[in-house]
Every structure is written in C-alpha cells, then in structure tokens.
Scaffold this active site. Structure first.
Site, PDB file in Angstrom:
ATOM      1  N   ASP A 166       1.028  -1.298   0.110  1.00 35.43           N
ATOM      2  CA  ASP A 166       0.018   0.249  -0.195  1.00 35.43           C
ATOM      3  C   ASP A 166       1.304   1.445  -0.120  1.00 35.43           C
ATOM      4  OD1 ASP A 166       0.736   0.044   2.525  1.00 35.43           O
ATOM      5  OD2 ASP A 166      -1.196  -0.540   3.922  1.00 35.43           O
TER       6      ASP A 166
ATOM      7  N   ASN B 161      -7.135  -2.974  14.546  1.00 33.74           N
ATOM      8  CA  ASN B 161      -8.788  -3.167  14.343  1.00 33.74           C
ATOM      9  C   ASN B 161      -8.594  -4.365  13.473  1.00 33.74           C
ATOM     10  OD1 ASN B 161      -7.720  -1.927  11.903  1.00 33.74           O
ATOM     11  ND2 ASN B 161      -9.810  -0.113  12.100  1.00 33.74           N
TER      12      ASN B 161
ATOM     13  N   HIS C  36      -7.083  -4.143  10.153  1.00 38.03           N
ATOM     14  CA  HIS C  36      -6.847  -3.969   8.760  1.00 38.03           C
ATOM     15  C   HIS C  36      -5.085  -4.617   8.327  1.00 38.03           C
ATOM     16  CE1 HIS C  36      -4.739  -0.466  10.314  1.00 38.03           C
ATOM     17  NE2 HIS C  36      -3.807  -0.528   9.340  1.00 38.03           N
TER      18      HIS C  36
ATOM     19  N   GLU D 191      -9.610  -1.466   5.353  1.00 38.49           N
ATOM     20  CA  GLU D 191     -10.065  -1.236   7.347  1.00 38.49           C
ATOM     21  C   GLU D 191     -11.347  -2.194   7.055  1.00 38.49           C
ATOM     22  OE1 GLU D 191      -8.635   0.600   9.185  1.00 38.49           O
ATOM     23  OE2 GLU D 191      -7.729   2.390   8.076  1.00 38.49           O
TER      24      GLU D 191
HETATM   25  C1  GLP Z   1      -0.608   0.663   8.647  1.00 42.60           C
HETATM   26  C2  GLP Z   1      -0.532   0.276   7.344  1.00 42.60           C
HETATM   27  C3  GLP Z   1      -0.416  -1.216   7.438  1.00 42.60           C
HETATM   28  C4  GLP Z   1       0.545  -2.147   8.461  1.00 42.60           C
HETATM   29  C5  GLP Z   1      -0.502  -0.811  10.685  1.00 42.60           C
HETATM   30  C6  GLP Z   1       0.382  -1.914  11.082  1.00 42.60           C
HETATM   31  O1  GLP Z   1      -1.962   1.234   8.890  1.00 42.60           O
HETATM   32  N1  GLP Z   1      -1.059   0.305   5.797  1.00 42.60           N
HETATM   33  O2  GLP Z   1      -0.009  -2.612   6.423  1.00 42.60           O
HETATM   34  O3  GLP Z   1       0.547  -3.483   9.330  1.00 42.60           O
HETATM   35  O4  GLP Z   1      -0.462   0.170   9.860  1.00 42.60           O
HETATM   36  O5  GLP Z   1       1.398  -1.135  11.767  1.00 42.60           O
HETATM   37  P1  GLP Z   1       2.560  -1.482  12.690  1.00 42.60           P
HETATM   38  O6  GLP Z   1       2.993  -2.833  12.166  1.00 42.60           O
HETATM   39  O7  GLP Z   1       3.629  -0.017  12.879  1.00 42.60           O
HETATM   40  O8  GLP Z   1       1.724  -1.363  14.235  1.00 42.60           O
END
Ligand code: GLP
Length: 260
Positions: free
Chosen positions: A81, A150, A152, A157
């Site tokens: 993404d 959450n 995702h 989402e």
């Molecule tokens: C973002 C990314 C996700 C990732 C998520 C969790 O929203 N788009 O791909 O998994 O954050 O991030 P973190 O690993 O910093 O908790």
C-alpha cells in the site's frame, strides 16, 4: 531465543502460528522464512509491508545480506500500500520507508521494486495498473503482512464487505490516529491510500503475518479464532491455504487455543 509452534485449528483452518519470547526472536524467525524462499528461488517475488512490525525482520534480512548469506539481485518486490496523495520522495511515504528500512541496504535492483503510485494523477488508473501487474506475475511467492489494531491488513479497513482488487481507501479515524505517531501532527496524515485489496493479498502463494505487543492481541485473537467477517479484514486469512503468523507473547495473549 525461544519460540513455540502450534497449528491453530479452532475454526477448522490450519494456520501455523509461532509464538516467540521477544520481538528479536520474531524478527529472526520471519527473516529466516523469507531468506529461505529467496535462497531456494533467487528470483522470488516478495510482497512487502510497512509499519513498525516488520522493521526488525528487514533489519535481520539486511544482516543476512551483509553476511553474504542472501542475494537480492534477482528479487522482485511488490508493496501492499501507499498513502495518497504522497510523492515517493516524501519522507512519510511508504516508498521512502522501504528504501530506508530495506532497499537502500541490500543489492536489490530498484527497477524491480514496486509500490503503488501515491503520486498518480488518476488514482483509479493507478489501482488498475497495479492490480494488472499483480495478475501478470500470478501472485507473489510470499506476502509479508502486519496487522492494524482494528484487524486491518494493508489498508483494508474494517467494513461491510471484503474488497477484492487494489483500490482507493479512506482511512479510518483509528488508523489515522495510530499512524500519526510517524508524522509531526495528525493533520499531516493523508486521509486516503492505495491498497492491495483482500483478493490481491489472497493471491499470494504464502502469507507471513508478524505482530507484536499487547495492542495487537485482540486483533490476532479475532483473526485466528473469530468468525470470517469483513469487520475484521485479517480474518479472511483463515481461508488461505498457507498462512504463517509469528507473534510475541503479548500479541498472543488473547489466543484461547494457545493458552488452553
Ligand atoms: C499501517 C499499514 C499496515 C500495517 C499497520 C500496522 O496501517 N498500512 O500495513 O500493518 O499500519 O502498523 P504497525 O506495524 O506499525 O503496528
């Protein structure tokens, strides 16, 4: 360094779960799986993720490269993404993140690196061409995923239905809030993103999800032991034939089957 494998069967699926004693162990184990794939198939196609969770994994991959144990020269990558709108040179972009945390430190050909175009004039066209590329390769060999608090994955989402292909996403308040820690102020966090869809992710031949910390415990429990619903996007992984989830003890805290 200790880690314990088990197979989560509580919902009839067969997700392999590895519970690690620390983030370092988790990162080493995840890097080991990725390195194994690249060593067996030097021109492997890796699906990569951003966020803090895989940073340790990327550090371990860099160490393996520096030790002469890993060669990225033929590897191709596709990232999950990207924020929209945001230029790849912007230090908040996911493209920049990947350069800093992995690509700049290994011998990957930057021509082989793909991140959705957060700078495209036409975002729908950017989504369609990214999805076409994914279709052309017939699915990445392994897709690395983090998970949002959450549930995702990528930027898919919680919503009322699973979205298949790469698409434009409006970020939820909770994700904007969570990701604001990387920005100077919350108003700077883009409210949109381009993300591989659930269908794009499910095309991967193998999935490797990493999660650490208590903030992920509920999402991990719902992903593995809850119903498959679009309100918990990661729960769809129960339907994928080859999923490995690597967590630390804190992220495993809500797993009933593990603690039974
Ligand atoms: C973002 C990314 C996700 C990732 C998520 C969790 O929203 N788009 O791909 O998994 O954050 O991030 P973190 O690993 O910093 O908790």
């Amino acid at each position: 360094m200790s880690a314990k494998w088990y197979t989560c069967e509580s919902r009839g699926n067969n997700v392999k779960v590895l519970v690690c004693d620390s983030y370092e162990t988790l990162s080493k184990k995840a890097a080991g799986i990725l390195a194994g794939i690249v060593n067996v198939k030097p021109d492997a196609v890796l699906g990569l993720a951003t966020g803090s969770s895989p940073v340790g994994t990327y550090k371990e991959l860099i160490k393996l490269y520096e030790a002469g144990l890993l060669d990225f020269s033929k590897v191709r990558t596709y990232n999950l993404d990207e924020y929209y709108p945001l230029a790849p040179e912007n230090d908040q972009s996911y493209h920049y993140f990947m350069n800093v945390n992995l690509f700049d430190h290994v011998n990957i050909d930057k021509e082989s690196v793909h991140v959705p175009d957060g700078n495209a004039a036409d975002m729908n066209e950017a989504c369609a061409s990214y999805e076409a590329m994914l279709n052309e390769i017939g699915g990445v060999d392994i897709q690395v995923l983090g998970i949002g608090g959450n549930g995702h994955i990528g930027f898919n989402e919680p919503c009322d239905e699973f979205v298949g292909p790469t698409h434009v996403v409006s970020l939820t308040e909770s994700t904007i809030q969570a990701n604001s820690r990387f920005f100077e102020k919350i108003e700077d966090v883009p409210t949109k993103a381009i993300s591989m869809g659930i269908g794009s992710i499910m095309k991967a031949k193998k999935i490797l999800l990493v999660a650490n910390g208590a903030g992920k415990a509920e999402a991990i429990a719902k992903t593995l032991e809850g119903p498959i619903v679009p309100q918990v996007p990661a729960s769809i992984l129960q339907l994928h034939p080859d999923v490995t989830i690597i967590v630390d003890e804190a992220a495993a805290a809500g797993l009933k089957e593990y603690h039974a």
